[in-house]
Design a protein around this motif. Sequence first.
Motif, mmCIF file in Angstrom:
data_model
loop_
_atom_site.group_PDB
_atom_site.id
_atom_site.type_symbol
_atom_site.label_atom_id
_atom_site.label_comp_id
_atom_site.label_asym_id
_atom_site.label_seq_id
_atom_site.Cartn_x
_atom_site.Cartn_y
_atom_site.Cartn_z
ATOM 1 N N ILE A 93 22.435 7.000 -53.707
ATOM 2 C CA ILE A 93 22.564 8.027 -52.685
ATOM 3 C C ILE A 93 24.029 8.388 -52.467
ATOM 4 N N PHE A 94 24.889 7.376 -52.390
ATOM 5 C CA PHE A 94 26.301 7.655 -52.139
ATOM 6 C C PHE A 94 27.000 8.235 -53.365
ATOM 7 N N HIS A 95 26.491 7.925 -54.545
ATOM 8 C CA HIS A 95 27.022 8.580 -55.747
ATOM 9 C C HIS A 95 26.809 10.081 -55.649
ATOM 10 N N ILE A 96 25.600 10.478 -55.261
ATOM 11 C CA ILE A 96 25.307 11.905 -55.132
ATOM 12 C C ILE A 96 26.152 12.521 -54.023
ATOM 13 N N ARG A 97 26.298 11.801 -52.919
ATOM 14 C CA ARG A 97 27.122 12.333 -51.826
ATOM 15 C C ARG A 97 28.568 12.542 -52.273
ATOM 16 N N LEU A 98 29.091 11.616 -53.050
ATOM 17 C CA LEU A 98 30.452 11.787 -53.552
ATOM 18 C C LEU A 98 30.562 13.012 -54.455
ATOM 19 N N LEU A 99 29.563 13.204 -55.299
ATOM 20 C CA LEU A 99 29.581 14.343 -56.211
ATOM 21 C C LEU A 99 29.530 15.669 -55.468
ATOM 22 N N LEU A 100 28.899 15.686 -54.299
ATOM 23 C CA LEU A 100 28.709 16.935 -53.566
ATOM 24 C C LEU A 100 29.694 17.129 -52.416
ATOM 25 N N GLU A 101 29.936 16.081 -51.633
ATOM 26 C CA GLU A 101 30.731 16.255 -50.416
ATOM 27 C C GLU A 101 32.231 16.349 -50.677
ATOM 28 N N VAL A 102 32.702 15.735 -51.757
ATOM 29 C CA VAL A 102 34.142 15.813 -52.043
ATOM 30 C C VAL A 102 34.548 17.246 -52.403
ATOM 31 N N PRO A 103 33.884 17.893 -53.377
ATOM 32 C CA PRO A 103 34.246 19.291 -53.644
ATOM 33 C C PRO A 103 33.944 20.217 -52.471
ATOM 34 N N ALA A 104 32.918 19.877 -51.671
ATOM 35 C CA ALA A 104 32.618 20.699 -50.493
ATOM 36 C C ALA A 104 33.760 20.646 -49.494
ATOM 37 N N ALA A 105 34.373 19.479 -49.336
ATOM 38 C CA ALA A 105 35.515 19.355 -48.422
ATOM 39 C C ALA A 105 36.694 20.191 -48.918
ATOM 40 N N ARG A 106 36.888 20.196 -50.240
ATOM 41 C CA ARG A 106 37.965 21.029 -50.803
ATOM 42 C C ARG A 106 37.708 22.506 -50.511
ATOM 43 N N ARG A 107 36.468 22.938 -50.742
ATOM 44 C CA ARG A 107 36.121 24.344 -50.506
ATOM 45 C C ARG A 107 36.236 24.685 -49.024
ATOM 46 N N ALA A 108 35.874 23.738 -48.158
ATOM 47 C CA ALA A 108 35.976 23.984 -46.718
ATOM 48 C C ALA A 108 37.424 24.239 -46.323
ATOM 49 N N ALA A 109 38.350 23.482 -46.926
ATOM 50 C CA ALA A 109 39.767 23.672 -46.633
ATOM 51 C C ALA A 109 40.233 25.062 -47.049
ATOM 52 N N GLU A 110 39.674 25.567 -48.120
ATOM 53 C CA GLU A 110 40.071 26.871 -48.641
ATOM 54 C C GLU A 110 39.397 28.021 -47.904
ATOM 55 N N ARG A 111 38.172 27.800 -47.416
ATOM 56 C CA ARG A 111 37.362 28.909 -46.936
ATOM 57 C C ARG A 111 37.062 28.887 -45.438
ATOM 58 N N ARG A 112 37.399 27.831 -44.742
ATOM 59 C CA ARG A 112 37.031 27.721 -43.329
ATOM 60 C C ARG A 112 37.663 28.830 -42.509
ATOM 61 N N THR A 113 36.942 29.208 -41.445
ATOM 62 C CA THR A 113 37.469 30.158 -40.480
ATOM 63 C C THR A 113 38.072 29.387 -39.312
ATOM 64 N N GLU A 114 38.801 30.077 -38.470
ATOM 65 C CA GLU A 114 39.364 29.426 -37.285
ATOM 66 C C GLU A 114 38.244 28.944 -36.360
ATOM 67 N N ALA A 115 37.169 29.727 -36.279
ATOM 68 C CA ALA A 115 36.041 29.327 -35.431
ATOM 69 C C ALA A 115 35.397 28.046 -35.969
ATOM 70 N N GLN A 116 35.239 27.963 -37.288
ATOM 71 C CA GLN A 116 34.659 26.761 -37.887
ATOM 72 C C GLN A 116 35.556 25.551 -37.684
ATOM 73 N N LEU A 117 36.860 25.754 -37.807
ATOM 74 C CA LEU A 117 37.796 24.662 -37.569
ATOM 75 C C LEU A 117 37.698 24.180 -36.123
ATOM 76 N N GLY A 118 37.552 25.126 -35.195
ATOM 77 C CA GLY A 118 37.397 24.756 -33.802
ATOM 78 C C GLY A 118 36.154 23.910 -33.565
ATOM 79 N N GLU A 119 35.055 24.235 -34.263
ATOM 80 C CA GLU A 119 33.826 23.460 -34.135
ATOM 81 C C GLU A 119 34.012 22.043 -34.684
ATOM 82 N N MET A 120 34.725 21.938 -35.802
ATOM 83 C CA MET A 120 34.994 20.608 -36.363
ATOM 84 C C MET A 120 35.821 19.767 -35.400
ATOM 85 N N ARG A 121 36.837 20.379 -34.824
ATOM 86 C CA ARG A 121 37.689 19.655 -33.897
ATOM 87 C C ARG A 121 36.904 19.223 -32.654
ATOM 88 N N SER A 122 35.964 20.063 -32.215
ATOM 89 C CA SER A 122 35.138 19.714 -31.063
ATOM 90 C C SER A 122 34.276 18.492 -31.363
#
Length: 249
Positions: A93-122
């Motif tokens: 399960i964690f192997h699959i999570r690593l394969l998916l969540e690591v690149p997703a975090a990279r994409r989030a850094a590139e594509r996040r909006t200010e509103a989305q960042l605010g939700e994460m911080r909340s």
Amino acid sequence: MARSSMQPNFAPLSADRPSLTDQVAAAIRDAAQSGQLLPGELYSAYQISDLLGVSRGPVREAIMRLAESGMIRIERNKGFRLVVPDAREIAEIFHIRLLLEVPAARRAAERRTEAQLGEMRSELKAMAAASQEHDESLFMTHDRRLHSKILHASRNDRLVTTIGALREATRVLGASTVERSRSLEDVYAEHLPVVTAIADRDAAAAGRAMREHVHHTGRLLVSQALRTDNESADLNALWDEVVGPEEPT
């Protein structure tokens, strides 16, 4: 594992709220995480229906949904049982999570909006508050929400559903690394650099921080499963066989 005759302490649900099926599924998840539902014990839709004060239709739908995620196993004409994944299954399960969540975090850094960042911080702020109150259940609720916000920011909604199902499969373990291998403060500290990197739009750092967090959590859960099941398998050997060597971020 010792059996308990104590009935789960479910609170009746409200028919005025949307999606009774979602409410039932959430109630079963919470009862499993808190230990009110025991792995291996047989439970019926009739029993859950009576305890929650709802009709059996939404209960059956919720049970089917949780069975699809791997959290429970349905026994025809009998009921369902919670499924506890073994050490190898947790590693997979964690192997699959690593394969998916690591690149997703990279994409989030590139594509996040200010509103989305605010939700994460909340969500991060709510995790810190729950940590100070030593409220593990509330902490893990905001933990899940933070991961979901990051996945949404990667602009791939199907990832949210996929990762959610993987997390469901280990939900019965609860926040089992807490107070065994690390504290709520430790878990919070692992999420902080992820959100910081996303705020800075540093994709590489976001990927590294997410990998470190998921990797650490996975190894701790596998280690605990090996001890619980009294398995003699070596943690490093099993992890390397299933997950493999570290990938560059």
